[in-house]
Write an enzyme that holds these catalytic residues in place. Structure first.
Site, PDB file in Angstrom:
ATOM      1  N   TYR A   1       0.843  -1.204   0.000  1.00  0.00           N
ATOM      2  CA  TYR A   1       0.000   0.000   0.000  1.00  0.00           C
ATOM      3  C   TYR A   1       0.876   1.251   0.000  1.00  0.00           C
ATOM      4  O   TYR A   1       0.670   2.172  -0.802  1.00  0.00           O
ATOM      5  CB  TYR A   1      -0.934  -0.010   1.207  1.00  0.00           C
ATOM      6  CG  TYR A   1      -1.695   1.278   1.381  1.00  0.00           C
ATOM      7  CD1 TYR A   1      -2.740   1.597   0.522  1.00  0.00           C
ATOM      8  CD2 TYR A   1      -1.348   2.185   2.373  1.00  0.00           C
ATOM      9  CE1 TYR A   1      -3.433   2.793   0.649  1.00  0.00           C
ATOM     10  CE2 TYR A   1      -2.036   3.381   2.513  1.00  0.00           C
ATOM     11  CZ  TYR A   1      -3.066   3.683   1.650  1.00  0.00           C
ATOM     12  OH  TYR A   1      -3.738   4.869   1.774  1.00  0.00           O
TER      13      TYR A   1
ATOM     14  N   TRP B   1      -5.097   2.621  10.471  1.00  0.00           N
ATOM     15  CA  TRP B   1      -5.265   2.353   9.051  1.00  0.00           C
ATOM     16  C   TRP B   1      -4.942   0.888   8.759  1.00  0.00           C
ATOM     17  O   TRP B   1      -5.574   0.253   7.911  1.00  0.00           O
ATOM     18  CB  TRP B   1      -4.386   3.279   8.222  1.00  0.00           C
ATOM     19  CG  TRP B   1      -4.465   2.934   6.768  1.00  0.00           C
ATOM     20  CD1 TRP B   1      -3.463   2.450   5.982  1.00  0.00           C
ATOM     21  CD2 TRP B   1      -5.628   3.004   5.926  1.00  0.00           C
ATOM     22  NE1 TRP B   1      -3.931   2.220   4.711  1.00  0.00           N
ATOM     23  CE2 TRP B   1      -5.264   2.555   4.647  1.00  0.00           C
ATOM     24  CE3 TRP B   1      -6.946   3.405   6.143  1.00  0.00           C
ATOM     25  CZ2 TRP B   1      -6.154   2.493   3.588  1.00  0.00           C
ATOM     26  CZ3 TRP B   1      -7.839   3.341   5.080  1.00  0.00           C
ATOM     27  CH2 TRP B   1      -7.439   2.891   3.824  1.00  0.00           C
TER      28      TRP B   1
ATOM     29  N   GLU C   1     -11.520   5.197   4.546  1.00  0.00           N
ATOM     30  CA  GLU C   1     -11.042   6.190   5.530  1.00  0.00           C
ATOM     31  C   GLU C   1     -12.130   6.504   6.554  1.00  0.00           C
ATOM     32  O   GLU C   1     -11.832   6.718   7.726  1.00  0.00           O
ATOM     33  CB  GLU C   1     -10.581   7.472   4.840  1.00  0.00           C
ATOM     34  CG  GLU C   1      -9.288   7.342   4.065  1.00  0.00           C
ATOM     35  CD  GLU C   1      -8.035   7.159   4.913  1.00  0.00           C
ATOM     36  OE1 GLU C   1      -8.091   7.275   6.146  1.00  0.00           O
ATOM     37  OE2 GLU C   1      -6.982   6.892   4.308  1.00  0.00           O
TER      38      GLU C   1
END
Length: 186
Positions: free
Chosen positions: A26, A56, A48
């Site tokens: 990522y 995250w 998000e």
């Protein structure tokens, strides 16, 4: 090359968990790269908004389950989810089963589509805030830009889009590039 050698071959931002291949991928291939595709912009906004109050990495590890649960991130399909769909999602152990976040994902999809109608694309709306330019900024968790966008999205009816969430979103989709100076992408 062994998997571990690949992970450490390049210096990365200090927040990257080098033990998690999803996180490394990522960071290296997505985070901070400018996104103009509405489908991807919706995916990242949805993810998000589920991150609020969590890490995250937690959301990233559940990304595939989110993709399946939320119709491959098809904004029109998510906008049409009904109470039965929301109840089903609350029973899905693969995602974050927060009732209010699930409902917000549906209403946020509706607002996202309204913005597309108004602006032609969500991308045009998002990138107009910076005249299409990426901002270089390291070490912040919010800014006047994220304050302004969060305020506007909330006024339009979006939820779980506070300034910190929107700042993280802007970083994720490359409106803000926050790769550290020591990072190979910095």
């Amino acid at each position: 090359m062994p998997n571990n050698a690949l992970k450490t071959a390049r210096p990365r931002c200090s927040w990257v968990n080098l033990q998690n291949p999803l996180y490394v991928k990522y960071h290296d291939r997505e985070w901070g790269r400018p996104v103009h595709d509405d489908h991807k912009l919706f995916e990242m906004l949805l993810l998000e908004s589920f991150q609020a109050g969590l890490s995250w990495e937690t959301v990233l590890n559940k990304r595939e389950a989110f993709k399946q649960a939320f119709a491959e991130f098809d904004v029109a399909k998510v906008a049409n989810f009904n109470d039965e769909d929301c109840q089903r999602l609350q029973q899905n152990p693969g995602i974050i089963r927060h009732r209010l976040k699930i409902r917000a994902a549906v209403s946020n999809a509706q607002v996202f589509m309204a913005i597309q109608q108004e602006w032609g694309t969500f991308s045009k709306y998002l990138w107009h805030w910076t005249d299409g330019k990426t901002i270089q900024e390291i070490g912040a968790t919010k800014s006047k830009l994220s304050d302004d966008i969060a305020k506007d999205l909330k006024k339009r009816g979006m939820k779980f889009v506070g300034t910190t969430t929107i700042y993280a979103y802007l970083q994720a989709v490359g409106v803000i590039n926050s790769h550290e100076d020591s990072c190979w992408l910095g």
